[in-house]
Design an enzyme around this catalytic site. Sequence first.
Site, PDB file in Angstrom:
ATOM      1  N   GLY A   1      33.623  50.567  50.500  1.00 44.22           N
ATOM      2  CA  GLY A   1      34.702  50.996  49.143  1.00 44.22           C
ATOM      3  C   GLY A   1      33.446  50.274  48.004  1.00 44.22           C
ATOM      4  N   ARG A   2      34.287  50.328  46.908  1.00 47.61           N
ATOM      5  CA  ARG A   2      33.871  49.254  45.655  1.00 47.61           C
ATOM      6  C   ARG A   2      33.983  47.939  46.099  1.00 47.61           C
ATOM      7  NH1 ARG A   2      34.878  53.946  43.545  1.00 47.61           N
ATOM      8  NH2 ARG A   2      37.614  53.425  43.157  1.00 47.61           N
ATOM      9  N   ILE A   3      35.617  48.117  46.599  1.00 45.31           N
ATOM     10  CA  ILE A   3      36.306  46.744  46.540  1.00 45.31           C
ATOM     11  C   ILE A   3      35.970  45.805  47.802  1.00 45.31           C
ATOM     12  CG2 ILE A   3      38.577  44.851  46.825  1.00 45.31           C
ATOM     13  CD1 ILE A   3      39.812  47.632  45.315  1.00 45.31           C
TER      14      ILE A   3
ATOM     15  N   GLU B   1      57.513  47.248  49.067  1.00 45.99           N
ATOM     16  CA  GLU B   1      57.361  46.215  48.011  1.00 45.99           C
ATOM     17  C   GLU B   1      58.951  46.283  47.581  1.00 45.99           C
ATOM     18  OE1 GLU B   1      54.108  46.526  46.411  1.00 45.99           O
ATOM     19  OE2 GLU B   1      52.872  45.972  48.268  1.00 45.99           O
TER      20      GLU B   1
ATOM     21  N   THR C   1      44.669  43.561  50.968  1.00 49.07           N
ATOM     22  CA  THR C   1      44.734  43.732  49.341  1.00 49.07           C
ATOM     23  C   THR C   1      45.131  45.269  48.986  1.00 49.07           C
ATOM     24  OG1 THR C   1      42.388  43.774  49.257  1.00 49.07           O
ATOM     25  CG2 THR C   1      43.214  41.552  48.276  1.00 49.07           C
TER      26      THR C   1
ATOM     27  N   ARG D   1      46.944  48.538  50.975  1.00 47.92           N
ATOM     28  CA  ARG D   1      48.848  48.542  50.964  1.00 47.92           C
ATOM     29  C   ARG D   1      48.921  47.910  52.415  1.00 47.92           C
ATOM     30  NH1 ARG D   1      47.575  49.749  46.413  1.00 47.92           N
ATOM     31  NH2 ARG D   1      47.465  51.309  45.560  1.00 47.92           N
TER      32      ARG D   1
ATOM     33  N   HIS E   1      51.466  41.681  44.672  1.00 49.20           N
ATOM     34  CA  HIS E   1      50.737  42.787  45.014  1.00 49.20           C
ATOM     35  C   HIS E   1      50.205  42.239  43.502  1.00 49.20           C
ATOM     36  CE1 HIS E   1      49.869  47.345  45.601  1.00 49.20           C
ATOM     37  NE2 HIS E   1      49.522  46.442  44.867  1.00 49.20           N
TER      38      HIS E   1
END
Length: 323
Positions: free
Chosen positions: A159-161, A271, A240, A242, A290
């Site tokens: 996707g974008r990342i 977390e 980065t 989940r 995070h």
Amino acid sequence: MKKFNIFATDIIQGPLYERLKKDGHKLTVWNRKENGPLTSEKMIENANDSEVIISMLSNTIDAYILAQLPKLKLITQYAVGFNNIDIKYAHSKEIIICNTPNVLTEATAELAMVLMLAVARNLEAARKNVLNNEWETWEPSGFIGNSLFKKKHGIIGAGRIGTQLAKMCKGAFDQEIYYTGPNRKDEIESSCDAKYLSLEELAQECDIISIHCPYNEETHKLIDKEIFALFKNNIILINTARGEIIDEEELFSFFEKHKEAKAGLDVVCNEPLKADSPLRKLDNVFILPHIGSANDEARLNMAQLIYDNISAFSKDEELKTRV
């Protein structure tokens, strides 16, 4: 313009809250550092009269909580992900959910790059050497890391990342880019000459694997025992996205056994990382708290999206990032 009672589950730096109050909204902000963690009971107590909640990814907003907030109409999440919210139940109660996508793409890709560099070049061990006053001389055989140039890099979730990171790695290190996901993606193929593989093929082929897919039922423990068994013994694994996308027990088992393998994690299951987590014992697993979106521009833009959505909602206009 309608005026709302708004409950924010944590402090957000910048002008967001002052702008909302200037618009006439009544705002209550939970101060975690002064009041401690926001429990379900405290959220219900503080948001009981609220039409709007500004929530964080760390806040569980399940059916139990939603059922006890009769005035709630809108939840604006200060994050891209929203798996902490019972979306199905919220929609059944006609509660609108918004998030903050798009604006943290570059920030998260930056951090993935940082993690890749940090683990490849053993920066944590080298830094500790300095801090612990153990630096005696130039080390001809110490802190030897891995080159990142021309390595095979597998992107899980283009996707974008994922695509942004692929472009950065292609440009900086001339890496061979591979990717996997439910569908082929034109942008990563055209910009990075990326090749589409199955998850199993990617796990076998690549020297570096980074995770950028959304977390849902299909990706829960996507990286399981069978996938770990396909990894190279000196794999660099970056996450980065989940924590729950990786089977954390299998993660520990693999990296405990393969000391030459390295992981850079900005996310873990449950977390914050528990004090007794076995991951703390592993020198080849580098963990951050995070902070993927934690740069000035990304956080300001996230806050702007929250403001824009609340403003649009108060005017009965279309919301920018409704999910």
